[in-house]
Structure formats: structure tokens, C-alpha cells
Design an enzyme around this catalytic site. Structure first.
Site, short mmCIF file in Angstrom:
data_model
loop_
_atom_site.label_atom_id
_atom_site.label_comp_id
_atom_site.label_asym_id
_atom_site.label_seq_id
_atom_site.Cartn_x
_atom_site.Cartn_y
_atom_site.Cartn_z
N GLY A 175 -22.73 20.23 -69.18
CA GLY A 175 -23.62 20.13 -68.03
C GLY A 175 -23.14 21.45 -66.91
O GLY A 175 -22.05 21.78 -67.00
N LEU A 216 -18.17 14.93 -73.52
CA LEU A 216 -19.47 15.57 -72.94
C LEU A 216 -19.14 16.56 -71.65
O LEU A 216 -18.35 16.19 -70.60
CB LEU A 216 -20.52 14.79 -72.36
CG LEU A 216 -20.98 13.88 -73.57
CD1 LEU A 216 -22.40 13.10 -72.59
CD2 LEU A 216 -21.23 14.43 -74.67
N ASP A 228 -15.90 14.85 -67.02
CA ASP A 228 -15.76 14.95 -65.40
C ASP A 228 -15.00 13.78 -64.79
O ASP A 228 -15.62 13.27 -63.64
CB ASP A 228 -17.14 15.47 -64.59
CG ASP A 228 -18.15 14.41 -65.06
OD1 ASP A 228 -18.02 13.59 -65.84
OD2 ASP A 228 -19.28 14.68 -64.24
N TYR A 269 14.90 49.34 -60.53
CA TYR A 269 13.83 49.92 -60.94
C TYR A 269 13.89 51.31 -60.54
O TYR A 269 14.00 51.74 -59.34
CB TYR A 269 12.70 49.26 -60.20
CG TYR A 269 11.21 49.80 -60.71
CD1 TYR A 269 11.01 49.73 -62.22
CD2 TYR A 269 10.25 50.17 -59.96
CE1 TYR A 269 9.84 50.18 -62.57
CE2 TYR A 269 8.84 50.49 -60.39
CZ TYR A 269 8.80 50.58 -61.99
OH TYR A 269 7.47 50.90 -62.39
N ARG A 305 -23.82 20.59 -58.50
CA ARG A 305 -23.39 20.09 -57.09
C ARG A 305 -22.12 20.69 -56.73
O ARG A 305 -21.69 20.63 -55.60
CB ARG A 305 -23.32 18.37 -57.12
CG ARG A 305 -24.56 18.06 -57.05
CD ARG A 305 -24.72 16.43 -57.31
NE ARG A 305 -24.86 16.25 -58.68
CZ ARG A 305 -24.56 15.02 -59.32
NH1 ARG A 305 -24.42 13.86 -58.60
NH2 ARG A 305 -24.69 14.81 -60.60
C1 UD1 Z 1 -24.21 9.87 -65.96
C2 UD1 Z 1 -25.01 8.48 -66.65
C3 UD1 Z 1 -24.73 7.29 -65.41
C4 UD1 Z 1 -23.54 7.19 -65.23
C5 UD1 Z 1 -22.44 8.35 -64.79
C6 UD1 Z 1 -21.40 8.09 -64.48
C7 UD1 Z 1 -26.33 9.56 -67.84
C8 UD1 Z 1 -28.12 9.95 -68.33
N1 UD1 Z 1 -26.43 8.91 -66.79
O1 UD1 Z 1 -24.62 10.27 -64.80
O2 UD1 Z 1 -25.73 6.19 -65.97
O3 UD1 Z 1 -23.55 6.05 -64.28
O4 UD1 Z 1 -22.70 9.44 -65.63
O5 UD1 Z 1 -20.48 9.11 -64.14
O6 UD1 Z 1 -25.95 9.78 -68.89
N2 UD1 Z 1 -23.71 16.52 -69.82
C9 UD1 Z 1 -24.09 17.36 -71.05
N3 UD1 Z 1 -25.19 17.62 -71.38
C10 UD1 Z 1 -26.22 17.35 -70.70
C11 UD1 Z 1 -25.93 16.61 -69.55
C12 UD1 Z 1 -24.84 16.33 -69.24
O7 UD1 Z 1 -22.94 17.66 -71.86
O8 UD1 Z 1 -27.22 17.79 -71.13
C13 UD1 Z 1 -22.50 16.11 -69.53
C14 UD1 Z 1 -22.03 16.71 -68.28
O9 UD1 Z 1 -21.19 17.97 -68.35
C15 UD1 Z 1 -21.09 15.51 -67.82
C16 UD1 Z 1 -21.32 14.32 -68.34
O10 UD1 Z 1 -22.31 14.75 -69.39
O11 UD1 Z 1 -19.69 15.78 -68.26
C17 UD1 Z 1 -22.40 13.34 -67.37
O12 UD1 Z 1 -23.41 14.13 -66.77
P1 UD1 Z 1 -23.77 14.13 -65.41
O13 UD1 Z 1 -25.04 14.88 -65.08
O14 UD1 Z 1 -22.55 14.23 -64.52
O15 UD1 Z 1 -24.26 12.47 -65.35
P2 UD1 Z 1 -24.54 11.69 -64.08
O16 UD1 Z 1 -25.75 11.88 -63.36
O17 UD1 Z 1 -23.07 11.68 -63.41
CA CA Z 2 -21.16 12.70 -63.70
#
Ligand code: UD1
Ligand code: CA
Length: 460
Positions: free
Chosen positions: A12, A9, A105, A389, A16
């Protein structure tokens, strides 16, 4: 063994980070966050790798080189992690086996951990297996809610009750899923929560309600699943990568005088009894031999140093080869495609570019040597400049074995100084110098008596 399919994934926004760049392209220890994740997963020999992109999708696609089985799924708009995984469905149509879900990430994950997750998952026949850890500060993470010891649900921080916020076991965001029930179940996730998003962790509750088995694998070292959400966390992860690499090198017999300020990339190799002084940066595919000394303030990128090389303070070396026993610096700049021979010396304020300096040759002071092939045992005097050169093209300078180049010489390329020739101080070389000859171009000196007195009207 069932097939492994990876889904990463990376759609996002990474709000932050406060960055114009997508989060997963930020670097830690010289590698992009997403590269760390792809590397950790590479030993799984996944049949398919789907990277879910959305925010700045084009930049991420461009940054990741093609490889067999690699696909991109577009998530637009980004409605949460559950919705993100759903976008991978078309790429997995007709596939069977296990989906391993990673976050772009979370860069410190070890391959062994992934293998342990898959082993537990496949051994238990679970529909989902969650990688978890206990942490000192669970703030912001999803919490693992257990009933009678077994994982029952994951509650996001923002949705958690005060009692749930006390739970110190957190969701890593890394899971193994059986492919068969996955996408149907994902469609039943709702978005009635604090963030109005489709939360992937809700799958745990859904599976348990359907009587499917969900497992959890708890990590020993929670640092492995640190997620990068801010610049502060990026620096934390970078520091961990640095410490890990330095510890590895020290255990293998490398002396690092000040590990806090030694920045050594994950792919750098260093031989034993080499000493690394403070504030040294070794980057890319750099390989350093045994018994070398790398003094303070040196940066070396994509270069090879053979055994017993000494780099004095404040040098920059890039994409070059420094052979055994050579000495460089202080304050030298070795630019790409240079080759410094055995026991050769490159001294202060000397710059090399696409230049070979033969065995035992010396260019000790204030020189620019570009597009030059310099033989063995050549002495290049202070202030020698290759004028390579002409404003349009670059030209070669050749200085053969045993030649002596006097100080303050300009060699106007293309030009060759043949074997054993001498070039007098202050010479401008425009034509080849034959073997054994002395070349001089400066005019005869003239002293004009009484000149100063005449000019200033006073006695000297
Ligand atoms: C997420 C988990 C949380 C966990 C944490 C660990 C969810 C709802 N929460 O939270 O339980 O403890 O990771 O690090 O899953 N992303 C997408 N599409 C979206 C949203 C996010 O691809 O619509 C991707 C982001 O780019 C990222 C990953 O998913 O790589 C996690 O998303 P992020 O928003 O960082 O989730 P956390 O709030 O960290
Ligand atoms: Ca995260």
C-alpha cells in the site's frame, strides 16, 4: 505440526503518512515497522515468508536482508488487501498448511499472540481465524459482525451502517488461513464497495456462505494491534515501545529518573543499579554494565560500557568500548572503534576516533585523539592534537605507558612517544621521542621592551 507460511502485506501507498518513503520503512523505537513484524513472526519458523510489495517496491526489497525462504511478490496496481494476498499464490504453489497473514504496518504484535492464533486455528480446523479486539475508538477499522455469537462478516468502516459503526470489536488485519481453500475463495471476492477495492475481510462472509468454519480470537490488550497509518500513530506506537522497554528495565533493577524522556532501543541491555538520567538515548546493540551512571543529554549507539562507568552530561558515544570505572565527559565525543581503558578519563571537549586510551590514562580537556594507541597511565595535556591526516592518508600516533604530553602539543603522525617520555608544553612533535627523554620544540622566549608604547604612541 502443519507448515506455517507467512504473508506480509506491504504494497500500500501509506497515503496518510504524507511521506516520500514507503510506510513500512519508517522507524519506531529504532527499528523499521516491517522489521518489528518480521521479528514478531521469527519464532514461528515459517517455511515461506512472502512480502507483498508494490508502492516503492525496490526500496523495500533493498531494506530487507535476504534469508532462507524469503520471497517478494509484486502487487501492481494495488487493488486492495484481498488482491494483495492473491499475489502470493505463485510462491505457495504445491505448499500445504497454514498461512499467517500480517500487515507490515502493525508493529507491536507479540509472538505469543501469533502462537495463540495458530493454536486456535489449527485446533478448531477452521478455514480462517481472525484476530480481533474491542477498542474504545473503533473509527476507521473493519467491524466484526457476529450472529449468534459467531463471527459472520467483517464490514469496513466506510461501508458500515450506523448500527454497524456502533460495534466496538474490530478486525486486526491479522489472520490464519487454511491454505487449501484460500486462493480459490480469494478469486471470488468482488470490489463493489465504498473504496472499489478487493477486501480480504470479505473472505469471512464467503466462507460462512460456503459453510466453512471461521473462528475469531479476541485479544486482551488491543494496543498490540495498533496499525500505523499516520505520523501521529507512528508516534503513539513509538511511545508504547518506549514505555514497554523502560518498564522491563526498571523491573530488572535499573533506575530511570524520568521514563518519559529515556529512549532505549529494544535490543539495548542495561545492568542493575545503573542510573539513567533524563533525555538519554541508548540505541542499537548498546550494552551497559551494572552501577553505571548515564547523565542527562547523552546519546550512546552500538557501544559497550562495562561496570561502574560514568558518562557525564551531553556526550555522544558510537561503536566503542568503555571499560570498567572509566569516566567520560561532559561534552565528549567518542567516535567509532575507540576503546577507553579501565579507570581512564576523557574530559570536556575531547574527541576520540579509532583510538585506544589505556588503563588509568587521562585526556581531560580539549583534545583530538584520532588513529592513536595510547598506553596506560598516560597524561594527555589540554589542547593536545594528533595530526593524523596529511591530506591524503591517515597515520598512527603511538604514546607508550607513563608518557606525559604537555598542553597544546601537536603530534604529527606517524610518530611514537616512547615509554615514560615527556613532551613539553606547546611542542610540535615530528619525530619519535625516546624513552625517558624530554621533547621541546618551541623557540626561546624574547621580550621586546617598550614595544606597546611604540606601537600605540601611549604609555602602557
Ligand atoms: C485493514 C482492514 C481492516 C482492519 C485494519 C486493521 C481491509 C480491507 N481492511 O484496513 O478491516 O480493521 O486493516 O489495521 O483489509 N495493502 C497492500 N495492497 C493493497 C492495499 C493494502 O499490500 O492493495 C497493505 C498495506 O500496505 C498495509 C495493509 O495491507 O500494510 C493494510 O492496508 P491498509 O490500507 O492500511 O488497510 P486499513 O484501511 O488499515
Ligand atoms: Ca492499516
Amino acid at each position: 505440526m502443519p507448515d506455517i507460511h507467512l504473508v506480509i502485506l506491504a504494497a500500500g501507498k501509506g497515503t496518510r503518512m504524507k511521506s516520500a518513503e514507503p510506510k513500512v520503512l519508517h522507524r519506531a523505537g529504532g527499528l523499521r515497522l516491517i522489521d518489528h513484524v518480521l521479528r514478531a513472526a521469527s519464532s514461528l519458523d515459517a517455511r515461506t515468508t512472502v512480502i507483498v510489495v508494490g508502492y516503492m517496491a525496490a526500496q523495500i526489497r533493498e531494506a530487507i536482508p535476504e534469508r532462507p525462504g524469503l520471497r517478494f511478490a509484486l502487487q501492481e496496481p494495488q487493488l486492495g488487501t484481498g488482491h494483495a494476498l492473491l499475489q502470493a499464490e505463485p510462491h505457495l504453489a504445491g505448499a500445504e498448511g497454514t498461512v499467517v497473514l500480517l500487515s507490515g504496518d502493525v508493529p507491536l504484535l507479540r509472538p505469543d499472540t501469533l502462537r495463540a492464533l495458530i493454536t486456535t486455528h489449527e485446533g478448531s480446523g477452521a478455514a480462517a481465524t481472525v484476530l480481533t479486539a474491542r477498542v474504545a475508538d473503533p473509527h476507521g477499522y473493519g467491524r466484526i459482525v457476529r450472529k449468534e455469537g459467531r463471527i459472520a462478516a467483517i464490514v469496513e468502516h466506510k461501508d458500515a451502517t450506523p448500527a454497524e459503526r456502533e460495534i466496538d470489536e474490530i478486525n486486526s488485519g491479522i489472520y490464519a488461513f487454511a491454505l487449501a481453500p484460500l486462493f480459490d475463495a480469494l478469486r471470488s471476492i468482488g470490489s463493489a464497495n465504498a473504496q472499489g477495492e478487493y477486501y480480504l475481510p470479505d473472505l469471512v462472509r464467503i466462507y460462512r456462505a460456503r459453510g466453512l468454519n471461521v473462528e475469531a480470537v479476541m485479544l486482551e490488550d488491543a494496543r498490540e494491534i495498533l496499525g500505523v497509518n499516520s505520523r501521529k500513530e507512528l508516534a503513539d506506537v513509538t511511545a508504547i515501545l518506549k514505555t514497554t522497554k523502560n518498564d522491563e528495565l526498571m523491573a530488572a533493577g535499573v533506575s530511570i529518573v524520568d521514563p518519559a524522556s529515556a529512549w532505549i532501543g529494544p535490543d539495548v541491555a542495561v545492568g542493575r543499579d545503573t542510573v539513567i538520567h533524563p533525555n538519554v538515548h541508548l540505541e542499537g546493540k548498546t550494552r551497559i554494565g551494572e552501577r553505571c551512571e548515564i547523565n542527562a543529554g547523552v546519546r550512546i549507539v552500538d557501544s559497550t560500557l562495562d561496570d561502574g562507568v560514568v558518562i557525564h552530561n551531553f556526550c555522544v558515544i558510537r561503536d566503542s568500548h568503555i571499560r570498567a570505572g572509566a569516566q567520560i565527559g561532559p561534552f565528549a565525543h567518542i567516535r567509532p572503534q575507540s576503546d577507553v581503558g579501565e579507570e581512564a578519563h576523557v574530559g570536556n571537549f575531547t574527541e576520540l576516533k579509532k583510538t585506544t586510551l589505556g588503563k588509568g590514562s587521562k585526556a581531560n580537556h580539549l583534545s583530538y585523539l584520532g588513529d592513536a594507541t595510547i598506553g596506560e597511565k598516560v597524561n594527555v595535556g589540554a589542547g593536545t592534537i594528533t595530526c593524523n591526516y596529511d591530506g591524503t592518508r591517515k597515520h598512527q600516533t603511538v604514546i607508550e605507558d607513563g608518557a606525559f604530553i604537555g598542553s597544546d602539543t601537536q603530534l604529527i603522525a606517524p610518530v611514537t612517544v616512547h615509554r615514560g617520555a615527556y613532551v613539553g608544553t606547546g611542542t610540535t612533535i615530528r619525530e619519535n621521542v625516546p624513552s625517558g627523554a624530554l621533547a621541546v620544540s618551541a623557540g626561546k622566549q624574547r621580550n621586546i621592551e617598550g614595544w606597546v608604547e611604540k606601537k600605540k604612541g601611549t604609555k602602557a
